[in-house]
Design a protein around this motif. Structure first.
Motif, mmCIF file in Angstrom:
data_model
loop_
_atom_site.group_PDB
_atom_site.id
_atom_site.type_symbol
_atom_site.label_atom_id
_atom_site.label_comp_id
_atom_site.label_asym_id
_atom_site.label_seq_id
_atom_site.Cartn_x
_atom_site.Cartn_y
_atom_site.Cartn_z
ATOM 1 N N LEU A 174 0.697 -1.306 -0.175
ATOM 2 C CA LEU A 174 0.022 -0.008 -0.052
ATOM 3 C C LEU A 174 0.884 1.238 -0.222
ATOM 4 O O LEU A 174 0.514 2.425 -0.330
ATOM 5 N N SER A 175 1.974 1.236 0.462
ATOM 6 C CA SER A 175 2.977 2.329 0.599
ATOM 7 C C SER A 175 2.473 3.371 1.618
ATOM 8 O O SER A 175 1.196 3.162 1.841
ATOM 9 N N PRO A 176 3.263 4.069 1.842
ATOM 10 C CA PRO A 176 2.683 5.166 2.958
ATOM 11 C C PRO A 176 1.756 6.038 2.403
ATOM 12 O O PRO A 176 0.930 6.793 3.215
ATOM 13 N N TYR A 177 1.551 6.029 1.193
ATOM 14 C CA TYR A 177 0.351 6.942 0.640
ATOM 15 C C TYR A 177 -0.936 6.546 1.064
ATOM 16 O O TYR A 177 -1.945 7.373 1.550
ATOM 17 N N TYR A 178 -1.067 5.280 1.399
ATOM 18 C CA TYR A 178 -2.432 4.495 1.785
ATOM 19 C C TYR A 178 -2.462 4.023 3.187
ATOM 20 O O TYR A 178 -3.321 3.796 3.993
ATOM 21 N N GLN A 179 -1.109 3.794 3.914
ATOM 22 C CA GLN A 179 -1.068 2.966 5.078
ATOM 23 C C GLN A 179 0.221 3.520 5.872
ATOM 24 O O GLN A 179 1.349 3.361 5.155
ATOM 25 N N LYS A 180 0.004 4.000 7.139
ATOM 26 C CA LYS A 180 1.049 4.340 7.578
ATOM 27 C C LYS A 180 1.120 3.455 9.123
ATOM 28 O O LYS A 180 0.520 3.734 10.131
ATOM 29 N N PRO A 181 1.866 2.130 9.158
ATOM 30 C CA PRO A 181 1.381 1.505 10.334
ATOM 31 C C PRO A 181 2.146 1.956 11.720
ATOM 32 O O PRO A 181 1.403 1.568 12.874
ATOM 33 N N ILE A 182 3.133 2.715 11.773
ATOM 34 C CA ILE A 182 3.450 3.312 13.119
ATOM 35 C C ILE A 182 2.277 4.157 13.531
ATOM 36 O O ILE A 182 2.195 4.081 14.826
ATOM 37 N N LEU A 183 1.632 4.755 12.988
ATOM 38 C CA LEU A 183 0.448 5.595 13.520
ATOM 39 C C LEU A 183 -0.533 4.563 13.785
ATOM 40 O O LEU A 183 -1.485 5.139 14.649
ATOM 41 N N GLU A 184 -0.835 3.535 13.390
ATOM 42 C CA GLU A 184 -1.632 2.587 13.826
ATOM 43 C C GLU A 184 -1.218 1.604 15.133
ATOM 44 O O GLU A 184 -1.793 0.609 15.474
ATOM 45 N N GLY A 185 0.118 2.005 15.494
ATOM 46 C CA GLY A 185 0.554 1.217 16.810
ATOM 47 C C GLY A 185 1.536 0.189 16.326
ATOM 48 O O GLY A 185 2.265 -0.324 17.560
ATOM 49 N N ALA A 186 2.254 0.026 15.176
ATOM 50 C CA ALA A 186 3.289 -0.804 14.945
ATOM 51 C C ALA A 186 4.310 -0.356 15.678
ATOM 52 O O ALA A 186 4.725 0.957 15.780
ATOM 53 N N ASP A 187 5.645 -1.333 15.737
ATOM 54 C CA ASP A 187 6.743 -0.739 16.509
ATOM 55 C C ASP A 187 7.876 -0.557 15.054
ATOM 56 O O ASP A 187 8.731 0.272 15.217
ATOM 57 N N ILE A 188 7.596 -1.071 14.152
ATOM 58 C CA ILE A 188 8.522 -1.398 12.842
ATOM 59 C C ILE A 188 7.664 -1.380 11.715
ATOM 60 O O ILE A 188 6.732 -2.214 11.575
ATOM 61 N N SER A 189 7.956 -0.439 10.553
ATOM 62 C CA SER A 189 7.082 -0.801 9.397
ATOM 63 C C SER A 189 8.351 -0.702 8.552
ATOM 64 O O SER A 189 9.463 -0.021 8.432
ATOM 65 N N PHE A 190 8.351 -1.517 7.425
ATOM 66 C CA PHE A 190 9.417 -1.632 6.321
ATOM 67 C C PHE A 190 8.731 -1.910 4.955
ATOM 68 O O PHE A 190 7.788 -2.326 4.966
ATOM 69 N N HIS A 191 9.582 -1.662 4.027
ATOM 70 C CA HIS A 191 9.314 -1.644 2.590
ATOM 71 C C HIS A 191 10.315 -2.423 1.812
ATOM 72 O O HIS A 191 11.306 -2.129 1.904
ATOM 73 N N SER A 192 9.701 -3.133 0.680
ATOM 74 C CA SER A 192 10.853 -3.223 -0.305
ATOM 75 C C SER A 192 10.256 -2.008 -1.378
ATOM 76 O O SER A 192 9.620 -2.001 -1.843
ATOM 77 N N ALA A 193 11.315 -1.210 -1.183
ATOM 78 C CA ALA A 193 11.508 0.227 -1.837
ATOM 79 C C ALA A 193 11.435 -0.309 -3.296
ATOM 80 O O ALA A 193 11.130 0.849 -4.067
ATOM 81 N N THR A 194 11.909 -1.153 -3.688
ATOM 82 C CA THR A 194 11.916 -1.899 -5.125
ATOM 83 C C THR A 194 10.524 -1.480 -5.759
ATOM 84 O O THR A 194 10.705 -1.282 -7.180
#
Ligand SMILES: *Cc1c(COP(=O)(O)O)cnc(C)c1O
Length: 372
Positions: A174-194
């Motif tokens: 979804l990318s940060p454009y649609y989803q920001k896991p840290i703001l929903e309580g996650a400790d770590i968010s990561f991406h295959s930025a590829t």
């Protein structure tokens, strides 16, 4: 400031000496120490590099975390995160995980004494049911790949937090454009930025965002110790790609919705899996024998293995991305030989619909008449 503005402005007004709008690539591996015990803030490239720093600060700000880390690939990012754990630790992961992540867990980290449970994780109660005394983390992919099953990050994270379990989210789809896991309580968010963050099928990269000082310090230690960091040129390419993320995601979603409505109406398509946002659509054809013909007759969409770029790509998960997942496991999660995964690009939607329509019809005709 809105995410659109933050994305476009990455690196701008950072280079004071020249006022460069596009932040420069600094290739230098070493940095002058003004005197003994003094530093410009940069010492050696693996630890810190100016171009990478701009990227890392940007992703942390965009996702609302404390610190960002740029790695040489999505897998390198996951490897760094896994360095947080020790033998005996138990990790609960989403059932239909990205094939490469499953392979890293099963064929690498398992032999270092970590244990894994793969669970249909949709909410906190699914997590509750599988917690063990030695559970240290929950590893979520949402929506999942390629089944597009979504999980409620905040409900999972709140159960995890009560048990002192870390919540880690693969935010690639979804990318940060649609989803920001840290703001929903996650400790770590990561991406295959590829994928979406890079967006142009031309750079391999991974990004991590962490919440909290102690966790951030440990991840920084691991990033520097393991050393699979993103190089300056790739950092610059990623910054350039990210500037247009908002525009691209809007178009990916718009095109994906057109594709979904076309596929839902087509008599040779039995089901369509879509999370409602983003550019990823999976679908099943009526007969697995149609698949080779469809892949051969495509003229615009490319039969290729990645996702998230401006160019449309079609993948056959059972033989490509999920080849390392055993057939029984694949079948149990629904990754059957009739399933195709479509990374819908930003071409004109009508051209994509026509390309799919022609390829499906040509393949069906070929099956019926036996002609090639
Ligand atoms: C591609 C991908 C990865 C792995 O990332 P690389 O950049 O290829 O190393 C991890 N998770 C998901 C969901 C992916 O699509």
């Amino acid at each position: 400031m809105d995410i659109e503005t933050k994305l476009v402005q990455i690196g701008n007004r950072r280079e004071k000496e020249t006022g460069a709008i596009s932040f420069p690539v600094t290739f230098s591996t070493a940095f002058l120490h003004p005197a003994l015990g003094e530093s410009t803030g940069f010492d050696y490239i693996r630890t810190k590099n100016p171009t990478r720093t701009v990227l890392e600060e940007a992703i942390a700000e965009i996702e609302g975390g404390d610190r960002g880390f740029a790695m040489s690939s999505g897998m390198a990012a996951i490897h760094v995160i896994m360095g947080l754990f020790k033998p005996g630790d138990h990790i609960i992961a989403s059932l239909d995980l990205y094939g490469g992540t499953y392979r890293l867990f099963e064929q690498v980290w398992k032999s270092y004494g970590l244990t894994f449970s793969y669970v249909n994780l949709r909410s906190g109660s699914d997590l509750q049911d599988h917690l063990l005394p030695e559970t240290t983390a929950v590893f979520i992919e949402t929506p999942t790949n390629p089944m597009m099953i979504t999980a409620d990050i905040s409900s999972i994270a709140s159960v995890a937090k009560k048990q002192g379990v870390l919540t880690i989210v693969d935010n690639t789809f979804l990318s940060p454009y649609y989803q920001k896991p840290i703001l929903e309580g996650a400790d770590i968010s990561f991406h295959s930025a590829t994928k979406y963050l890079g967006g142009h099928n031309d750079v391999l990269a991974g990004l991590i965002v962490s919440n909290g000082q102690e966790l951030s310090d440990r991840l920084f230690f691991l990033q520097n110790s393991i050393g699979a960091v993103l190089g300056p040129m790739d950092s610059w390419l990623l910054i350039r790609g990210m500037k247009t993320l908002a525009l691209r995601m809007e178009r990916h979603t718009e095109n994906a919705k057109r594709i979904v409505s076309f596929l839902k109406e087509h008599p040779l398509i039995t089901d369509v899996l879509y999370a409602g946002l983003g550019g990823m659509v999976s679908f099943r054809v009526k007969d697995a024998a149609l698949v080779p013909g469809i892949l051969r007759h495509l003229r615009v969409i490319s039969f290729a293995e990645s996702l998230g770029g401006v160019e449309s790509l079609l993948t056959y998960p059972a033989v490509q991305t999920h080849a390392d997942v055993p057939k029984e496991v694949r079948d149990s999660v629904g990754v059957c030989d009739r399933l195709l995964r479509f990374s819908v690009g930003v071409e004109h939607a009508q051209d994509l619909v026509e390309d799919l329509r022609c390829a499906i019809e040509a393949s069906e005709l070929q099956l019926r008449t036996g002609e090639v």
